[in-house]
Design a protein around this motif. Sequence first.
Motif, PDB file in Angstrom:
ATOM      1  N   TYR A   1       5.148  -1.071  14.715  1.00 14.08           N
ATOM      2  CA  TYR A   1       4.883  -0.111  13.657  1.00 14.08           C
ATOM      3  C   TYR A   1       5.557   1.206  13.988  1.00 14.08           C
ATOM      4  O   TYR A   1       5.796   1.532  15.153  1.00 14.08           O
ATOM      5  CB  TYR A   1       3.382   0.113  13.493  1.00 14.08           C
ATOM      6  CG  TYR A   1       2.654  -1.118  13.050  1.00 14.08           C
ATOM      7  CD1 TYR A   1       2.576  -1.448  11.701  1.00 14.08           C
ATOM      8  CD2 TYR A   1       2.059  -1.959  13.978  1.00 14.08           C
ATOM      9  CE1 TYR A   1       1.923  -2.594  11.283  1.00 14.08           C
ATOM     10  CE2 TYR A   1       1.401  -3.111  13.576  1.00 14.08           C
ATOM     11  CZ  TYR A   1       1.332  -3.428  12.224  1.00 14.08           C
ATOM     12  OH  TYR A   1       0.690  -4.558  11.815  1.00 14.08           O
TER      13      TYR A   1
ATOM     14  N   ILE B   1       2.416   2.615   3.206  1.00  8.24           N
ATOM     15  CA  ILE B   1       3.533   1.967   3.881  1.00  8.24           C
ATOM     16  C   ILE B   1       4.839   2.489   3.306  1.00  8.24           C
ATOM     17  O   ILE B   1       5.131   2.295   2.122  1.00  8.24           O
ATOM     18  CB  ILE B   1       3.429   0.432   3.745  1.00  8.24           C
ATOM     19  CG1 ILE B   1       2.175  -0.027   4.482  1.00  8.24           C
ATOM     20  CG2 ILE B   1       4.665  -0.251   4.308  1.00  8.24           C
ATOM     21  CD1 ILE B   1       1.897  -1.490   4.355  1.00  8.24           C
TER      22      ILE B   1
ATOM     23  N   VAL C   1      10.057  -0.849   5.569  1.00  9.17           N
ATOM     24  CA  VAL C   1      10.333  -1.562   6.815  1.00  9.17           C
ATOM     25  C   VAL C   1      11.738  -1.197   7.261  1.00  9.17           C
ATOM     26  O   VAL C   1      12.592  -0.877   6.434  1.00  9.17           O
ATOM     27  CB  VAL C   1      10.216  -3.093   6.645  1.00  9.17           C
ATOM     28  CG1 VAL C   1       8.772  -3.514   6.524  1.00  9.17           C
ATOM     29  CG2 VAL C   1      10.977  -3.567   5.433  1.00  9.17           C
TER      30      VAL C   1
ATOM     31  N   LEU D   1      -4.006   1.898  11.709  1.00 10.23           N
ATOM     32  CA  LEU D   1      -3.378   0.676  11.208  1.00 10.23           C
ATOM     33  C   LEU D   1      -4.313  -0.158  10.342  1.00 10.23           C
ATOM     34  O   LEU D   1      -3.883  -1.102   9.706  1.00 10.23           O
ATOM     35  CB  LEU D   1      -2.881  -0.173  12.382  1.00 10.23           C
ATOM     36  CG  LEU D   1      -1.705   0.444  13.120  1.00 10.23           C
ATOM     37  CD1 LEU D   1      -1.343  -0.390  14.326  1.00 10.23           C
ATOM     38  CD2 LEU D   1      -0.515   0.595  12.199  1.00 10.23           C
TER      39      LEU D   1
ATOM     40  N   ILE E   1       4.696   3.583   8.656  1.00 11.30           N
ATOM     41  CA  ILE E   1       3.518   4.091   7.965  1.00 11.30           C
ATOM     42  C   ILE E   1       3.670   5.593   7.802  1.00 11.30           C
ATOM     43  O   ILE E   1       3.881   6.316   8.782  1.00 11.30           O
ATOM     44  CB  ILE E   1       2.249   3.755   8.752  1.00 11.30           C
ATOM     45  CG1 ILE E   1       2.082   2.239   8.712  1.00 11.30           C
ATOM     46  CG2 ILE E   1       1.032   4.441   8.174  1.00 11.30           C
ATOM     47  CD1 ILE E   1       1.045   1.730   9.595  1.00 11.30           C
TER      48      ILE E   1
ATOM     49  N   MET F   1       0.342  -6.423   7.830  1.00  8.64           N
ATOM     50  CA  MET F   1      -0.091  -5.442   6.842  1.00  8.64           C
ATOM     51  C   MET F   1       0.477  -5.766   5.456  1.00  8.64           C
ATOM     52  O   MET F   1      -0.011  -5.293   4.443  1.00  8.64           O
ATOM     53  CB  MET F   1       0.445  -4.102   7.298  1.00  8.64           C
ATOM     54  CG  MET F   1      -0.480  -2.957   7.047  1.00  8.64           C
ATOM     55  SD  MET F   1       0.198  -1.557   7.887  1.00  8.64           S
ATOM     56  CE  MET F   1      -0.865  -1.491   9.292  1.00  8.64           C
ATOM     57  N   LEU F   2       1.557  -6.525   5.430  1.00  8.29           N
ATOM     58  CA  LEU F   2       2.229  -6.784   4.159  1.00  8.29           C
ATOM     59  C   LEU F   2       2.049  -8.233   3.728  1.00  8.29           C
ATOM     60  O   LEU F   2       2.584  -8.655   2.718  1.00  8.29           O
ATOM     61  CB  LEU F   2       3.728  -6.487   4.298  1.00  8.29           C
ATOM     62  CG  LEU F   2       4.061  -5.073   4.744  1.00  8.29           C
ATOM     63  CD1 LEU F   2       5.531  -4.954   5.089  1.00  8.29           C
ATOM     64  CD2 LEU F   2       3.706  -4.088   3.658  1.00  8.29           C
TER      65      LEU F   2
ATOM     66  N   VAL G   1      16.963  -4.066   6.598  1.00 12.40           N
ATOM     67  CA  VAL G   1      15.903  -5.064   6.452  1.00 12.40           C
ATOM     68  C   VAL G   1      15.826  -5.423   4.978  1.00 12.40           C
ATOM     69  O   VAL G   1      15.972  -4.576   4.110  1.00 12.40           O
ATOM     70  CB  VAL G   1      14.555  -4.508   6.936  1.00 12.40           C
ATOM     71  CG1 VAL G   1      13.461  -5.547   6.763  1.00 12.40           C
ATOM     72  CG2 VAL G   1      14.668  -4.085   8.380  1.00 12.40           C
TER      73      VAL G   1
ATOM     74  N   MET H   1      13.716  -7.945   2.005  1.00 12.17           N
ATOM     75  CA  MET H   1      12.538  -8.770   1.754  1.00 12.17           C
ATOM     76  C   MET H   1      12.988 -10.102   1.150  1.00 12.17           C
ATOM     77  O   MET H   1      13.903 -10.131   0.325  1.00 12.17           O
ATOM     78  CB  MET H   1      11.578  -8.101   0.766  1.00 12.17           C
ATOM     79  CG  MET H   1      11.223  -6.665   1.084  1.00 12.17           C
ATOM     80  SD  MET H   1      10.553  -6.425   2.728  1.00 12.17           S
ATOM     81  CE  MET H   1       8.978  -7.214   2.532  1.00 12.17           C
TER      82      MET H   1
ATOM     83  N   SER I   1       5.029  -8.336   8.458  1.00  8.27           N
ATOM     84  CA  SER I   1       3.991  -7.641   9.195  1.00  8.27           C
ATOM     85  C   SER I   1       2.649  -8.010   8.573  1.00  8.27           C
ATOM     86  O   SER I   1       2.553  -8.219   7.365  1.00  8.27           O
ATOM     87  CB  SER I   1       4.232  -6.145   9.071  1.00  8.27           C
ATOM     88  OG  SER I   1       3.018  -5.462   9.078  1.00  8.27           O
TER      89      SER I   1
ATOM     90  N   ASN J   1      10.654 -11.434   5.809  1.00  9.62           N
ATOM     91  CA  ASN J   1      11.759 -10.502   5.702  1.00  9.62           C
ATOM     92  C   ASN J   1      12.791 -10.835   6.769  1.00  9.62           C
ATOM     93  O   ASN J   1      12.557 -11.681   7.625  1.00  9.62           O
ATOM     94  CB  ASN J   1      11.287  -9.054   5.786  1.00  9.62           C
ATOM     95  CG  ASN J   1      10.277  -8.846   6.896  1.00  9.62           C
ATOM     96  OD1 ASN J   1      10.161  -9.656   7.810  1.00  9.62           O
ATOM     97  ND2 ASN J   1       9.537  -7.777   6.823  1.00  9.62           N
TER      98      ASN J   1
ATOM     99  N   ASN K   1       0.837  -1.191   0.000  1.00 15.79           N
ATOM    100  CA  ASN K   1       0.000   0.000   0.000  1.00 15.79           C
ATOM    101  C   ASN K   1       0.873   1.242   0.000  1.00 15.79           C
ATOM    102  O   ASN K   1       1.945   1.250   0.591  1.00 15.79           O
ATOM    103  CB  ASN K   1      -0.835   0.026   1.287  1.00 15.79           C
ATOM    104  CG  ASN K   1      -2.064  -0.828   1.149  1.00 15.79           C
ATOM    105  OD1 ASN K   1      -2.250  -1.467   0.123  1.00 15.79           O
ATOM    106  ND2 ASN K   1      -2.885  -0.839   2.164  1.00 15.79           N
TER     107      ASN K   1
ATOM    108  N   THR L   1       7.340  -1.842  10.707  1.00 12.79           N
ATOM    109  CA  THR L   1       6.659  -1.395   9.493  1.00 12.79           C
ATOM    110  C   THR L   1       6.354   0.096   9.643  1.00 12.79           C
ATOM    111  O   THR L   1       5.665   0.499  10.576  1.00 12.79           O
ATOM    112  CB  THR L   1       5.341  -2.163   9.298  1.00 12.79           C
ATOM    113  OG1 THR L   1       5.623  -3.555   9.405  1.00 12.79           O
ATOM    114  CG2 THR L   1       4.732  -1.864   7.958  1.00 12.79           C
TER     115      THR L   1
END
Lengths: 152, 995
Positions: free
Chosen positions: A90, A47, A50, A143, A61, B673-674, B691, B693, B671, B683, A44, A59
Motif C-alpha cells: 500500500y 483509494i 494503483v 487500511l 490510499i 481492498m479492491l 498498471v 485493470m 488488492s 490487474n 472507495n 494500492t
Amino acid sequence: MSNLETNSIEYMTMEIDGQLFGLPINRVQDVFIPENMTKVPLSNSEIAGVLNLRGRIVTAIDMRRRLDLPDREPGQSFMSVGIEYKNESYGFLIDSVGEVLRLKPSDQEPNPANLEPHWALVSSGVYRLEGQLLVVLDVERVLDLTSAPLAA
Amino acid sequence: MRVAKGNTPLLIMGQDMDDLLSEFLTETTESLDVVDVELVKFEQEPNNAAILNNIFRLVHTIKGTCGFLGLPRLEALAHAAETLMGEFRDGVPVTGEAVTLILASIDRIKNILSDLEENETEPAGSDEDLISKLEIMSAGGSPEAEGLVEAVSESETVSETEAVSETVSEAVTEAVSESESKPDVDDSAAINVVERETKPGEVSLDDLERAFQEADGPDMDIAPVASEPAEEAKVEEPVAEPEPTPVEPPVEAKASDDNAAPAKKKESLKNQSIRVNVDTLEHLITMVSELVLTRNQLLEMDRRHQDSQFKVPLQRLSNVTAELQEGIMQTRMQPIGNAWQKLPRIVRDLALELDKKIDLVMNGADTELDRQVLELIKDPLTHMVRNSADHGLETTQGRIDAGKSETGQVVLSAYHEGGYIIMEIADDGQGLPTEKLKSKIIENGLLSEGEADKLTDAQIHRYVFNAGLSTAKNVTSVSGRGVGMDVVRSNIELIGGIVDLKSTPGVGTTFYIKIPLTLAIVSALIVEASGEKYAIPQLSVIELVRAQADSEHKIEMIKDTPVLRLRNKLLPLIHLSRLLEIEQPKSAEIIDLAATKAALDVAEIDGKPEDDEAEQPADMDVQAGIETPAENPREDVENGFIIVTQVGSNNFGIVVDAVFHTEEIVVKPMSSMLRDISMFSGNTILGDGSVIMIIDPNGIVQAVSSDLSSDEKKSENVAVHATDQDKPVSMLLFKAGSGEPKAVPLSLITRLEEIQCADIEYSNNRYMVQYRGNLMPLVFFDPDEVPNKEGTQALLVFADNERSMAMAVNEIVDIVEEKLDIEVGSSRDGILGSAVIKGVATEVIDMGHFLPQAFADWFQRQEFDQNKFAKKILLVDDSAFFRNMLTPVLKAAGYNVTSVESAQHALDLCEQEIMFDLIVSDIEMPEMNGFEFAEALADGTSWENIPIIALSSHSSPAALERGRQAGFHDYVAKFDREGLIEVLSKSHKPVGVAA
C-alpha cells in the motif's frame, strides 16, 4: 534488546494538510514519489489508484480523503509512504515527509474524546511535541476502509 | 491420503523423515491409486490376467517393502489382501463382494500410510476385522480351492524354476520370508495370518516372488528368460480351452510375460523424469512471468526508438523468453486423467451403493491442462460425476422399464478448443425433471409461477446451478446433501470457466465445462474508455466491430438502450465508461482526444510484433480500426469500437473509445481492498510500466444481467421489464454483511441513525439499543454478525405504528432514483434478487425477512391492532416482493391492509363476505389475472361495489380501456408510491360514506 529499543519507538513524521502525523518506522517500507497512477473505477473514494513500484502493484490510499480533509490543490506535490500489510503493498499519499523522531511510548496520550470521528478511527494516540501535536496513525485501522464513519 | 498425492511428492519429504520411508510413501501412494483403478477394471473383466498380475505386483511390492521397513501392521494387511488376490489368480471366481473387501483393505492401507506420513510410525490399532474377512473370503471363496491350488502350485513350480534363475528366486524368497518373520514375532495378527494361511499362502507366495522379480528384478535377467514360459504357454493353450480352471496358470504366465515388456519400457521412461518440488516450479513460473513483463517493457521502449541498436538482441531475447515461457508452462501441464483417477472407484462404489449398473467411459484423459486448474477442477468434477451417476441415471428397473439397456453410462470426455479445455459429463439417464424443477423454483421463491411459465425448458434446467435446488427426493449418502451444483458453478467460475448443460427427457443430461488452460498468463486486448486503459481477456472476445454513424454498423438506441445490428441479430451494447462510471465531462474531451490520438499513433507503428503472438481472428478489425482513428470517439454515441463478447450463452457488445493491441499479460490478483469490485478480475503491469485493470466479462454480465440474460429470455420478458422500468424508485444503497452493495426502497425506511457501538446491548438473545426512550431491536444482515465493540454503527430504522426496529449496516452509500429492474435469482434469505443500480449489481433486500426477526408478529399483529376507523384495503399481488413492499407503504399511509397472493384467495375472502373499502390488484397474475378478477367481482358478488384499483403499468390506451371495461376504477403504476396513495385517498372517500 537494549533499553533504548524497548523504551522508545521511532516514528517517521509526515505532514497532511498542515497537521503532523507519525507512523512507526518499522511499518514503513519506503518513501517514494508516486507516478503514473491508474485510477480504479467503482472503488472507495479513499483509494487514489494503483501504481507500479518496482514490479509490485501498490494500492495508493489518499490520506486526505481518509482523514476527510479537502483534496490537494492541483499541482501540489505529494509523496507516498510504502507499507506492507498482509503481503500486499500500500502507499499512503501524504503531502510531505518529515524527520524521524524517537519517542517514548509512555509519553503517548490517548485520542482526545472529542477528536473528529474520521481521525479517531485511524489514530492510536497523540504526542505532545514542542510547538505542535503529533497524531500517531495506526496502519491496520487506516487500511480498514470498512470502518469508515457514516457517509451521510 | 490427501496429502500424499502423487503429484505433490515433496510435501511428504519432511527434512527429518527417513529418506527410505518417504520414498516408500511416495511410491506406495502412487501404486495404490493405480490399484484402485485397476481393481475396478478387473471387476469388469475378471478373466484379464494382465490386470490381475498388475494389481498383484503392486500389492506385493507394498507388502515386501513394508516388511523391509518394519511396518508389521501394513504388511499383515497387504498380505491378507494379496492372499485373496492370489486366489483369483488361481481361478477362484471374482465376486463384487471380494473386490469391495479388497478396496476396503486398500483404503485402510491408505489411512495407515497417511498416519505414517504424519507421525513416521505406524499408528496403533488392529486390522483384525479386515484380515479375518479376507481370510474367510480366501478360504471359503471356493471350497475346492485347496485341491486346485495344490495342483496349480505344482505346475507352477516347474515353470518357475525354468523361468527364473534359482539363485535369484531363492535369495528373494529368503529375504522376504526373513523380513516377514521378524514382525511376526511382535504382531499377533500377522502371526495368525501366516500360520493359518500356510497352505494357500505358500502357493501365492511363490507367485508373488515371481511377480516381484518381474517388477523389480534387474532387467537383464527377465527379458531373455521371459520368452520361455511364453512359448510353453502357447503349447499348453489348446489344452487349456476346454477346462478353464486348472489351466489358468500358464495363461497367466504368458500374461505376466507380456506385462514384463511394458513394465521395462516404463522403467526406462521413468529414468528420464525427475521429481521437482512444486514450490520450485511455482517460483520458476513467477520468475518467468516477471521476465515476460520486463521483456514487454523493453519492447515498448524499443518501439519508441525506431533505429535502435538493441533491435536485434531484443528480438532474440523476445524469442528466447517466449520459448522459455512456453517450456515452463509445459512443466505445469498435466493430463486431465490425473483428476479423473479416483472417478472409476467412486462410480464403482456408487453403483454398489445405489444398486445400479454404471459404466464409466473416459475419453481424452491425456488432454493436458495447467496443474493449478487441474487441482481446482477436481472436486467440482467429482461432484458432477457423482451427480450424473446418482440423479442422472435411473435405477436398473427404471432403465428396463424405459426400454434402455440395464447398464447406464456416464461418459466423461475432454478436449481442447481454442485456449480452453472443454469437458463433458454425459449420462444416458432420464434427463432433468423439468416440472419438478419448476415447482421447486417457485417453491423457493426464485420465480413466480408466471415467470417460470415463460421460461424455456433449457432455462429452467439452468436453475440447477442455483443454490438449494436439489431435485433428489431422497438425500442419499451420495448426493443431495445441500452442497450442490451452485458450488460447482461458483468453483468453475472462480477459475474463469463456464458451466452449462443440455438435458433431453428420457435421453440424458450433458454438462459442459469450459475452462482456461492456464491462469497465469492471458492474452488480453488493451482498450480505452474515457481516457483510461483497460485489458479485456482475449478469450471472451469473439470479434471487434467498428461502429460509425454512416456505415453498415451503427449504434442504434431503443429508448436509452444501445444496440447494434450484427448479422441480422440485435446485440445489446454496454458502454464501458458508463459501466465503470467514468464518463467524463465534455470539457475534458479535447485534451483527452489528443492523448487518445497519440496512443493510437504508437499502436499503429508497432501493431505487428504483438499481434503475431496472439492469433486472434479479429486482428484485421483492430488494424482497420487503428488505421482510421475515429474523428472524435466520444462525440457521437453512434460511433465507437464494439468488442463482441460471449459469456455463457450471453452475447453482448462492450463499447469502448479505442482499441489498441493485444498483449500477453500476467494476471496479478487485486488488492484485497479492491477485490469486491466484480467488474475486474485482476490487474497487471503493462509494457509501459503502468498498471492496468483487467475487465472481468463475468462481472459485467452479472452487473447488467437483467438487461442481457440470454436473448430468448429477453424477448420473453420484454413485457415484464417494460412495466417495471417505467417509473424510477428511490432506493437507499448501503453495505452490510458481505461486500455486495445492497438496496432497499427508501419508502420503507423511516429514519437513518448513527449510534455508538458501546450503546448496543445484548438481552433476551438479541441485540437492542435504547432509542427515544424505548428498546429497539437490532437485526444484522448476516445473522452471525456481532456488533463492533467501539466506533459508531449506522442503522436503518423501520417504524410501523409505535414499534420500530433497526437494521445494522456497515455503510450507507447513497440514495438514488433508479428504475428498479429486479433480476429474480436469489434463493438467499433476506434477498429478493439483484438489480442494476448505478451500473452495479445490487442486492435488493427483503424487509419482509428481517421485520419478523425483530418482532415475530410484525405482520400479523397489525390486522388486529389497527385503528378500527382505518380504511381496509385488500392487496392482491402474486409477487411477495410487491406485497412486502406495498404493505408497509399502505400502512404508513394509515390503511389497514390485508394482502393475498392470488385472485383466488381474494375470491375466497369475498365468499366469506369479509368487507374491504378498497381493493388494489395486480394485473399480471398467474391463473386468474386482474381483469378476470375484476370481472368476477362485478358479477353480483358482495364486493360488487368496492372500488378496484389496478396496480400495473400496462399503461397503453388499449390496456386502460380493457381495465375500465373490466371494472377497474383507476390505474396506478407499480412503484409509484405517491400516485398510489393519492389515488387511494381519492377513491375511497365516496365509497367510505357508503360503507
